[in-house]
Design an enzyme around this catalytic site. Structure first.
Site, short mmCIF file in Angstrom:
data_model
loop_
_atom_site.label_atom_id
_atom_site.label_comp_id
_atom_site.label_asym_id
_atom_site.label_seq_id
_atom_site.Cartn_x
_atom_site.Cartn_y
_atom_site.Cartn_z
N HIS A 148 4.92 -6.65 2.57
CA HIS A 148 3.59 -6.09 2.86
C HIS A 148 2.82 -5.81 1.57
O HIS A 148 2.66 -4.67 1.16
CB HIS A 148 3.73 -4.82 3.70
CG HIS A 148 4.08 -5.12 5.12
ND1 HIS A 148 4.75 -4.25 5.94
CD2 HIS A 148 3.83 -6.22 5.88
CE1 HIS A 148 4.90 -4.80 7.14
NE2 HIS A 148 4.35 -5.99 7.12
N GLU A 198 8.91 -4.17 11.31
CA GLU A 198 10.36 -3.97 11.25
C GLU A 198 10.86 -3.39 12.57
O GLU A 198 11.89 -3.81 13.11
CB GLU A 198 10.72 -3.03 10.09
CG GLU A 198 12.21 -2.78 10.01
CD GLU A 198 12.59 -1.72 8.98
OE1 GLU A 198 11.92 -1.63 7.94
OE2 GLU A 198 13.56 -0.99 9.25
N SER A 208 4.61 0.36 4.70
CA SER A 208 5.10 1.65 5.20
C SER A 208 5.63 2.52 4.07
O SER A 208 5.28 3.70 3.97
CB SER A 208 6.20 1.40 6.25
OG SER A 208 6.80 2.60 6.61
N ASN A 209 6.47 1.95 3.21
CA ASN A 209 7.07 2.83 2.19
C ASN A 209 6.04 3.31 1.18
O ASN A 209 6.16 4.40 0.63
CB ASN A 209 8.31 2.19 1.56
CG ASN A 209 7.96 1.14 0.56
OD1 ASN A 209 7.65 1.47 -0.58
ND2 ASN A 209 7.97 -0.12 0.97
S1 SF4 Z 1 12.25 -1.35 1.08
FE1 SF4 Z 1 14.44 -1.20 1.50
S2 SF4 Z 1 14.72 -2.21 3.47
FE2 SF4 Z 1 12.72 -2.82 2.71
S3 SF4 Z 1 13.11 -4.72 1.59
FE3 SF4 Z 1 13.29 -3.07 0.11
S4 SF4 Z 1 15.48 -2.56 0.06
FE4 SF4 Z 1 15.10 -3.74 1.91
#
Ligand code: SF4
Length: 512
Positions: free
Chosen positions: A247, A332, A429-430
């Site tokens: 993303h 996801e 998201s992260n």
């Molecule tokens: S954020 Fe975490 S789950 Fe997503 S691609 Fe990276 S290591 Fe994998």
């Protein structure tokens, strides 16, 4: 002596003796340029046309806390048209000297948000108006525009920036009758630029930057990008990719330039083609459809997402209801739900956890989206544990190491920041969670795709800026952001030490 300098004369000072310049100044070489920009907060100094007047003005203004040159210019590159605005990435003098203007991307972003057509690139300064063959020669050096003052005005002080509105080009020279109308249009653009000029002068100051550590790419994202790169090398373009591989808008654009074609669904891919499945994972139904179309499928699902899929399949095979903590509209989660749609219920917050109703309250398990905010996800899991004493689940282990570490790094620097800038795309998201984590620590935070998206007015009161990046944001965007911030004043950059992230995932056999 200019109007502006006269205004700054202090009572009791000898007549004609200017007060030393302290704040940032806006320099307009022509009277008319000063007239159209005179509403600028910093006040606009009429500096005069050509190198000699510019050199004298620079001497008078020396020591200014920042210099922004505004005016019209001639276009060099064919992409630049009358009425467009050029922001200088650097200003080149007649001897080949170049003075950089690192804040250009942020200034250009402000101008674009005002609806102006903006180009960022080198501006050449020459002692006289350049026409004909000489203009062609200058254009060959890659500059976008030419003026007769900026290089010499730059001597007045740093930070330094230039905004030039294009009045003529090689195809539309000054001597044509339409030049008057083009001149009027260029001046209208300058007037329209005043809010961006104000934003730049308000943001000029010395600062410190704290870089969160770790930040930016994780092992799963690096692997996914590597897979597309290798697929392009091995199979040639086009290589199709279902949804964004990760993303991030910049990553997608860079891969598109190499020949990747991003599609929303498998039915858009011609039969027999190569298809890469994105890092967020897919439902088994997607794989089945790809197989039915005889596609060569290369799976870039992050192994840590695949682990959650395996958990969900295992719980479902025991006929347990799986409560998946996550955002229902995230790709996801869509993929994970697809492993056992009849067994999975998605809950997104504490309120949903408090009212979720599984088929059998004694046969309940839970799993998590990998990119949640750790503390929020734990709160939701606590509610589920209270309601379903036999609840099985992974703790917060489903939240991947990269998400956890980046959130911890933001917490570690929050106390040292007035503002947190999170580099990442709005669908990451992260990255969004990093904004929330900073805000929960009491620090205003903004998600920015790149330096051009930073609101300069937000920087006005920020002396200590935290910078981080989501796991899908390329490290070079962070470097560019820091360089650009350094174009607004001197910058003390600090990065706390942190243990290295030693995660590496093997590649699928199709590209290894
Ligand atoms: S954020 Fe975490 S789950 Fe997503 S691609 Fe990276 S290591 Fe994998």
């Amino acid at each position: 002596m200019t109007d502006q300098l006269r205004r700054t004369d202090a009572p009791g000072r000898a007549r004609g003796q200017a007060r030393p310049v302290t704040g940032p100044v806006v320099c307009a070489p022509m009277h008319v340029e000063r007239l159209v920009t005179r509403a600028a907060d910093a006040g606009v100094v009429h500096t005069g046309m050509g190198p000699d007047r510019s050199i004298r003005a620079a001497a008078r203004l020396r020591g200014a806390a920042g210099v922004l040159v505004v005016g019209v210019a001639g276009g060099l590159d064919p992409i630049v048209r009358p009425g467009d605005v050029v922001v200088a990435s650097e200003v080149r003098g007649p001897d080949g000297d170049a003075i950089p203007s690192p804040s250009a991307p942020m200034l250009a972003g402000e101008l674009r948000r005002l609806g102006l057509t903006v180009h960022v690139g080198p501006i050449e300064s020459r002692p006289r108006i350049v026409t004909g063959a000489a203009r062609k020669k200058l254009a060959a050096g890659g500059a976008l525009a030419v003026d007769t003052e900026s290089y010499w005005l730059a001597q007045a002080g740093k930070p330094f920036a230039v905004v030039r509105s294009i009045v003529d080009t090689a195809a539309a020279p000054l001597i044509r009758p339409a030049a008057l109308a083009r001149g009027a249009r260029a001046l209208r653009m300058l007037r329209a630029a005043v809010p961006a000029i104000d934003a730049w002068t308000s943001a000029v100051r010395d600062r410190s930057v704290v870089l969160a550590n770790p930040r930016s790419f994780c092992a799963g994202v690096e692997r996914a990008i590597d897979i597309v790169d290798r697929a392009l090398d091995r199979f040639g373009a086009p290589v199709y990719v279902r949804r964004q591989i990760v993303h991030n808008a910049h990553v997608v654009t860079e891969l598109e330039q190499r020949g990747a074609v991003f599609v929303t669904e498998v039915d858009e891919v011609p039969p027999g083609s190569v298809l890469v499945l994105a890092a967020h994972g897919v439902a088994p139904a997607v794989r089945a459809e790809a197989q039915a179309r005889r596609l060569t499928v290369i799976d870039a699902t992050c192994p840590l997402v695949a682990k959650v899929h395996t958990e969900v399949r295992r719980y479902a095979s025991r006929d347990e209801t799986v409560i998946l903590i996550g955002h229902a509209d995230h790709e996801e989660v869509e993929g994970t739900v697809g492993e056992a749609p009849e067994h999975v219920i998605v809950v997104g917050d504490v309120a949903e956890a408090a009212r979720v109703t599984p088929r059998d309250a004694t046969r309940v398990a839970y799993a998590m989206q990998t990119t949640l905010a750790v503390d929020e996800a734990d709160e939701i899991a606590d509610v589920l544990r209270d309601r379903f004493p036999s609840l099985r689940g992974p703790g917060s282990d489903d939240i991947c190491y990269a998400t956890t570490n980046r959130q911890q790094a933001v917490r570690a620097i929050a106390a040292d920041c007035d503002l947190m800038l999170v580099v990442g795309s709005p669908n990451s998201s992260n990255s969004l969670r990093l904004v929330e984590v900073a805000e929960r620590e009491g620090v205003p935070a903004r998600l920015v795709d790149d330096a051009g998206k930073v609101d300069l007015r937000l920087l006005a009161g920020a002396v200590r800026i935290g910078v981080t990046a989501g796991a899908s944001a390329p490290p070079h965007l962070v470097d560019e952001l820091v360089t650009t911030l350094g174009g607004l004043g001197s910058l003390a950059v600090r990065e706390p030490s942190a243990p290295p992230e030693n995660f590496h995932f093997t590649l699928p056999k199709e590209v290894s």
